[in-house]
Design an enzyme around this catalytic site. Structure first.
Site, PDB file in Angstrom:
ATOM      1  N   LYS A  13       0.762  -1.233   0.001  1.00  0.00           N
ATOM      2  CA  LYS A  13       0.081  -0.159   0.019  1.00  0.00           C
ATOM      3  C   LYS A  13       0.853   1.237   0.029  1.00  0.00           C
ATOM      4  O   LYS A  13       0.544   2.110  -0.829  1.00  0.00           O
ATOM      5  CB  LYS A  13      -0.832   0.049   1.171  1.00  0.00           C
ATOM      6  CG  LYS A  13      -1.720  -1.010   1.775  1.00  0.00           C
ATOM      7  CD  LYS A  13      -2.455  -0.418   2.933  1.00  0.00           C
ATOM      8  CE  LYS A  13      -1.983  -0.694   4.349  1.00  0.00           C
ATOM      9  NZ  LYS A  13      -0.693  -1.155   4.797  1.00  0.00           N
ATOM     10  N   ARG A  88      -7.918   1.664  10.478  1.00  0.00           N
ATOM     11  CA  ARG A  88      -7.514   0.512  10.731  1.00  0.00           C
ATOM     12  C   ARG A  88      -8.553  -0.251  11.601  1.00  0.00           C
ATOM     13  O   ARG A  88      -8.305  -1.350  12.043  1.00  0.00           O
ATOM     14  CB  ARG A  88      -6.172   0.592  11.487  1.00  0.00           C
ATOM     15  CG  ARG A  88      -5.202  -0.070  10.319  1.00  0.00           C
ATOM     16  CD  ARG A  88      -3.755   0.326  11.126  1.00  0.00           C
ATOM     17  NE  ARG A  88      -2.848  -0.475  10.838  1.00  0.00           N
ATOM     18  CZ  ARG A  88      -1.692  -0.031   9.924  1.00  0.00           C
ATOM     19  NH1 ARG A  88      -1.782   1.206   9.736  1.00  0.00           N
ATOM     20  NH2 ARG A  88      -0.862  -0.848   9.823  1.00  0.00           N
ATOM     21  N   ARG A 127      12.772  -5.475   3.788  1.00  0.00           N
ATOM     22  CA  ARG A 127      12.708  -3.954   3.245  1.00  0.00           C
ATOM     23  C   ARG A 127      13.827  -3.194   4.155  1.00  0.00           C
ATOM     24  O   ARG A 127      14.039  -3.747   5.224  1.00  0.00           O
ATOM     25  CB  ARG A 127      11.141  -3.385   4.123  1.00  0.00           C
ATOM     26  CG  ARG A 127      10.937  -2.098   3.967  1.00  0.00           C
ATOM     27  CD  ARG A 127       9.801  -1.190   4.376  1.00  0.00           C
ATOM     28  NE  ARG A 127       9.116  -1.913   5.175  1.00  0.00           N
ATOM     29  CZ  ARG A 127       7.747  -1.865   5.345  1.00  0.00           C
ATOM     30  NH1 ARG A 127       7.170  -0.943   4.352  1.00  0.00           N
ATOM     31  NH2 ARG A 127       7.078  -2.105   6.256  1.00  0.00           N
ATOM     32  N   ARG A 160      13.152  -1.411   9.744  1.00  0.00           N
ATOM     33  CA  ARG A 160      12.100  -0.875  10.459  1.00  0.00           C
ATOM     34  C   ARG A 160      11.976  -1.945  11.857  1.00  0.00           C
ATOM     35  O   ARG A 160      12.071  -2.876  11.419  1.00  0.00           O
ATOM     36  CB  ARG A 160      10.751  -0.795   9.854  1.00  0.00           C
ATOM     37  CG  ARG A 160      10.381   0.766   9.828  1.00  0.00           C
ATOM     38  CD  ARG A 160       9.082   0.709   8.780  1.00  0.00           C
ATOM     39  NE  ARG A 160       8.104   0.177   9.295  1.00  0.00           N
ATOM     40  CZ  ARG A 160       6.928   0.181   8.791  1.00  0.00           C
ATOM     41  NH1 ARG A 160       6.730   0.804   7.327  1.00  0.00           N
ATOM     42  NH2 ARG A 160       5.731  -0.397   9.360  1.00  0.00           N
ATOM     43  N   ARG A 171       1.935  -8.053  13.836  1.00  0.00           N
ATOM     44  CA  ARG A 171       1.144  -7.212  12.973  1.00  0.00           C
ATOM     45  C   ARG A 171       0.071  -7.853  12.224  1.00  0.00           C
ATOM     46  O   ARG A 171      -0.880  -7.328  11.804  1.00  0.00           O
ATOM     47  CB  ARG A 171       2.198  -6.459  12.164  1.00  0.00           C
ATOM     48  CG  ARG A 171       2.961  -5.303  12.784  1.00  0.00           C
ATOM     49  CD  ARG A 171       4.103  -5.004  11.967  1.00  0.00           C
ATOM     50  NE  ARG A 171       3.819  -4.357  10.966  1.00  0.00           N
ATOM     51  CZ  ARG A 171       4.804  -4.101   9.900  1.00  0.00           C
ATOM     52  NH1 ARG A 171       5.800  -4.538   9.686  1.00  0.00           N
ATOM     53  NH2 ARG A 171       4.406  -3.455   8.732  1.00  0.00           N
TER      54      ARG A 171
HETATM   55  P1  ADP Z   1       1.933  -1.362   7.910  1.00  0.00           P
HETATM   56  O1  ADP Z   1       3.426  -1.364   7.004  1.00  0.00           O
HETATM   57  O2  ADP Z   1       1.997  -2.238   8.626  1.00  0.00           O
HETATM   58  O3  ADP Z   1       0.955  -0.743   6.892  1.00  0.00           O
HETATM   59  P2  ADP Z   1       2.118   1.447   9.089  1.00  0.00           P
HETATM   60  O4  ADP Z   1       3.601   1.856   8.515  1.00  0.00           O
HETATM   61  O5  ADP Z   1       1.018   1.907   8.269  1.00  0.00           O
HETATM   62  O6  ADP Z   1       2.552  -0.090   8.894  1.00  0.00           O
HETATM   63  O7  ADP Z   1       2.257   1.569  10.700  1.00  0.00           O
HETATM   64  C1  ADP Z   1       3.057   1.159  11.551  1.00  0.00           C
HETATM   65  C2  ADP Z   1       2.324   1.122  12.856  1.00  0.00           C
HETATM   66  O8  ADP Z   1       1.703   2.447  13.271  1.00  0.00           O
HETATM   67  C3  ADP Z   1       1.225  -0.010  13.019  1.00  0.00           C
HETATM   68  O9  ADP Z   1       1.776  -1.119  13.507  1.00  0.00           O
HETATM   69  C4  ADP Z   1       0.703   0.878  14.315  1.00  0.00           C
HETATM   70  O10 ADP Z   1       1.449   0.569  15.519  1.00  0.00           O
HETATM   71  C5  ADP Z   1       0.619   2.507  14.179  1.00  0.00           C
HETATM   72  N1  ADP Z   1      -0.374   2.746  13.192  1.00  0.00           N
HETATM   73  C6  ADP Z   1      -0.396   3.168  12.126  1.00  0.00           C
HETATM   74  N2  ADP Z   1      -1.671   3.484  11.761  1.00  0.00           N
HETATM   75  C7  ADP Z   1      -2.348   3.209  12.615  1.00  0.00           C
HETATM   76  C8  ADP Z   1      -3.874   3.450  12.926  1.00  0.00           C
HETATM   77  N3  ADP Z   1      -5.035   3.605  11.839  1.00  0.00           N
HETATM   78  N4  ADP Z   1      -4.411   2.982  13.997  1.00  0.00           N
HETATM   79  C9  ADP Z   1      -3.598   2.548  14.907  1.00  0.00           C
HETATM   80  N5  ADP Z   1      -2.322   2.526  14.956  1.00  0.00           N
HETATM   81  C10 ADP Z   1      -1.780   2.630  13.693  1.00  0.00           C
END
Ligand code: ADP
Ligand code: ZN
Length: 215
Positions: A13, A88, A127, A160, A171
């Site tokens: 995404k 989310r 990554r 990361r 996750r």
């Molecule tokens: P991913 O690669 O899993 O999509 P993101 O970079 O979008 O990861 O998000 C990393 C972390 O930030 C998540 O694991 C969570 O802890 C927090 N986070 C991001 N977006 C949200 C959200 N909408 N609600 C709650 N926590 C979030």
């Protein structure tokens, strides 16, 4: 156009959000990026979010909503936006709809990025990110020319914290339990579009532009 991008960790995404954002000329909004920046700066928001993020859990809805409400009322979102990683949870999805309808707006489409588990794990485990310019690489599919060094700026690459193997499984579990249900939420509204996200990003981009009938 107001778009939401949905998909499991590693579904691609973020990569497509950036490509779509420059193609459609609307801002790319990623709570993950905003939170990581907060952690990097050690801001009050970053301090609250850090333990949730490093364990692969969700940051509480209240905190996310406050942060996103502040972002979505900015004038640059008036002509559209791409939400990557938000909503989310069902609570976040309902509150987003409420907030948008208060200003006479709504979501146009929710794009769901679909990949096999193997592909997602390879993307996450491989990554690497530049500590200076944020460019991203992948050891399997887009390796840097020189090990651990950014092709663009020469900065050092890092993994990361939440891309470590032990955290990835949490996750994925959190995604299945808390985020997967919102797919049905948008499907019910007739807004869900499924996208095969296994091909390379430019192929996926073309496919999306075709289904959205732009470009
Ligand atoms: P991913 O690669 O899993 O999509 P993101 O970079 O979008 O990861 O998000 C990393 C972390 O930030 C998540 O694991 C969570 O802890 C927090 N986070 C991001 N977006 C949200 C959200 N909408 N609600 C709650 N926590 C979030
Ligand atoms: Zn760099």
């Amino acid at each position: 156009m107001n778009l939401i991008l949905l998909g499991a960790p590693g579904s691609g995404k973020g990569t497509l959000a950036k490509l779509l954002s420059s193609k459609l000329r609307v801002p790319h909004i990623s709570p993950g990026d905003i939170l990581r920046e907060g952690v990097k700066q050690d801001s009050p928001l970053g301090q609250i979010a850090k333990p949730f993020m490093t364990s692969g859990s969700l940051v509480p809805d209240e905190i996310i909503m406050k942060m996103m409400e502040k972002r979505i009322i900015q004038p640059d979102c008036g002509k559209g936006f791409i939400l990557d990683g938000f909503p989310r949870t069902i609570v976040q999805a309902e509150r987003l709809d409420q907030m948008l309808s208060n200003s006479g707006r709504s979501i146009d489409f929710a794009l769901k990025f679909e990949v096999s588990d193997e592909c997602a794990l390879e993307r996450l485990g491989g990554r690497r990110i530049c500590s200076v310019c944020d460019a991203d690489f992948n050891l399997y599919t887009k390796p840097p020319k020189k090990e651990n060094v950014c092709d663009i700026c020469g900065g050092k690459l890092f993994q990361r914290a939440d891309d470590k193997e032990e955290v990835i499984s949490n996750r994925v579990k959190v995604y299945r339990e808390q985020t997967l249900p919102i797919e049905e939420y948008y499907n019910h509204q007739g807004k869900l579009i499924r996208i095969n996200s296994e091909p390379n990003p430019n192929v996926v981009l073309k496919e999306i532009l075709k289904v959205l009938e732009v470009g």
